[in-house]
Design a protein around this motif. Structure first.
Motif, PDB file in Angstrom:
ATOM      1  N   GLY A  96       0.806  -1.219   0.000  1.00 27.70           N
ATOM      2  CA  GLY A  96       0.000   0.000   0.000  1.00 27.70           C
ATOM      3  C   GLY A  96       0.836   1.265   0.000  1.00 27.70           C
ATOM      4  N   ASP A  97       2.158   1.129  -0.124  1.00 23.81           N
ATOM      5  CA  ASP A  97       3.059   2.282  -0.140  1.00 23.81           C
ATOM      6  C   ASP A  97       3.121   2.872  -1.545  1.00 23.81           C
ATOM      7  N   GLU A  98       3.153   4.193  -1.637  1.00 28.03           N
ATOM      8  CA  GLU A  98       3.329   4.846  -2.922  1.00 28.03           C
ATOM      9  C   GLU A  98       4.792   4.730  -3.334  1.00 28.03           C
ATOM     10  N   VAL A  99       5.062   3.993  -4.399  1.00 27.37           N
ATOM     11  CA  VAL A  99       6.418   3.886  -4.918  1.00 27.37           C
ATOM     12  C   VAL A  99       6.655   4.910  -6.021  1.00 27.37           C
ATOM     13  N   LEU A 100       5.578   5.477  -6.526  1.00 26.01           N
ATOM     14  CA  LEU A 100       5.619   6.619  -7.434  1.00 26.01           C
ATOM     15  C   LEU A 100       4.520   7.548  -6.929  1.00 26.01           C
ATOM     16  N   PRO A 101       4.886   8.748  -6.445  1.00 23.17           N
ATOM     17  CA  PRO A 101       3.890   9.625  -5.821  1.00 23.17           C
ATOM     18  C   PRO A 101       2.846  10.136  -6.813  1.00 23.17           C
ATOM     19  N   LEU A 102       1.787  10.707  -6.291  1.00 28.92           N
ATOM     20  CA  LEU A 102       0.691  11.245  -7.101  1.00 28.92           C
ATOM     21  C   LEU A 102       1.123  12.534  -7.803  1.00 28.92           C
ATOM     22  N   GLU A 103       2.034  12.379  -8.754  1.00 27.85           N
ATOM     23  CA  GLU A 103       2.573  13.536  -9.474  1.00 27.85           C
ATOM     24  C   GLU A 103       2.655  13.295 -10.973  1.00 27.85           C
ATOM     25  N   TYR A 104       2.144  12.172 -11.445  1.00 28.10           N
ATOM     26  CA  TYR A 104       2.421  11.755 -12.810  1.00 28.10           C
ATOM     27  C   TYR A 104       1.164  11.432 -13.609  1.00 28.10           C
ATOM     28  N   ASN A 105       1.353  11.235 -14.889  1.00 35.22           N
ATOM     29  CA  ASN A 105       0.387  10.669 -15.809  1.00 35.22           C
ATOM     30  C   ASN A 105       0.981   9.315 -16.193  1.00 35.22           C
ATOM     31  N   ILE A 106       0.302   8.234 -15.881  1.00 35.68           N
ATOM     32  CA  ILE A 106       0.860   6.892 -16.054  1.00 35.68           C
ATOM     33  C   ILE A 106       0.055   6.118 -17.085  1.00 35.68           C
ATOM     34  N   TRP A 107       0.757   5.529 -18.035  1.00 38.07           N
ATOM     35  CA  TRP A 107       0.083   4.669 -19.004  1.00 38.07           C
ATOM     36  C   TRP A 107      -0.482   3.455 -18.293  1.00 38.07           C
TER      37      TRP A 107
END
Length: 147
Positions: A96-107
């Motif tokens: 449940g850890d964010e390994v990529l923070p809520l800062e991106y646009n992800i395919w």
């Protein structure tokens, strides 16, 4: 897991965590014993777990999870992405850890057979392997081969 207690489920692919939507339409994630790993409602939307990772979208997303960018001057040679309307997306692992923070646009990668994950921040394009974001994946594969 009792599927009847959830509105929708997204089964894991090469993972142990199932994404579910409860009767209040909130997304969460549970392990094989039904323990909550990602709390219901923490994110506006969670895609299924694949290779130990799942794409998440935060509540400040002003658009549908399927439409990420709004272009100004549509059809002009000067098309510009309006970053104020880019979905706040990230990636979580099986803890449940964010390994990529809520800062991106992800395919979208769930259900696809991609060897990597593509993500963007503004005009910058990045590529990451599943193992780089989830180092335990390489260890688990190695341990499973030795059995």
């Amino acid at each position: 897991m009792d599927d009847k207690q959830y509105r929708r489920t997204k089964p894991p692919i090469n993972s142990r965590i199932t994404v579910v939507q409860n009767s209040d339409y909130k997304w969460g994630a549970i392990d094989e014993q039904g323990n909550v790993v990602v709390p219901f409602g923490k994110y506006a939307w969670i895609d299924g777990f694949q290779n130990g990772l799942a794409k998440v979208i935060g509540y400040n997303d002003s658009m549908s999870p399927n439409i990420v960018l709004h272009f100004t001057n549509w059809g002009d040679d000067n098309d510009m992405a309006d970053d104020t309307r880019v979905a706040a997306q990230g990636i979580v692992n099986e803890a449940g850890d964010e390994v990529l923070p809520l800062e991106y646009n992800i395919w979208k990668f769930y259900g696809k057979d991609y060897p990597t994950i593509k993500y963007f921040k503004g005009e910058e394009e990045h590529t990451a392997t599943f193992q780089s974001l989830n180092p335990s994946l390489a260890t688990e594969k190695k341990n499973n081969k030795s059995e």
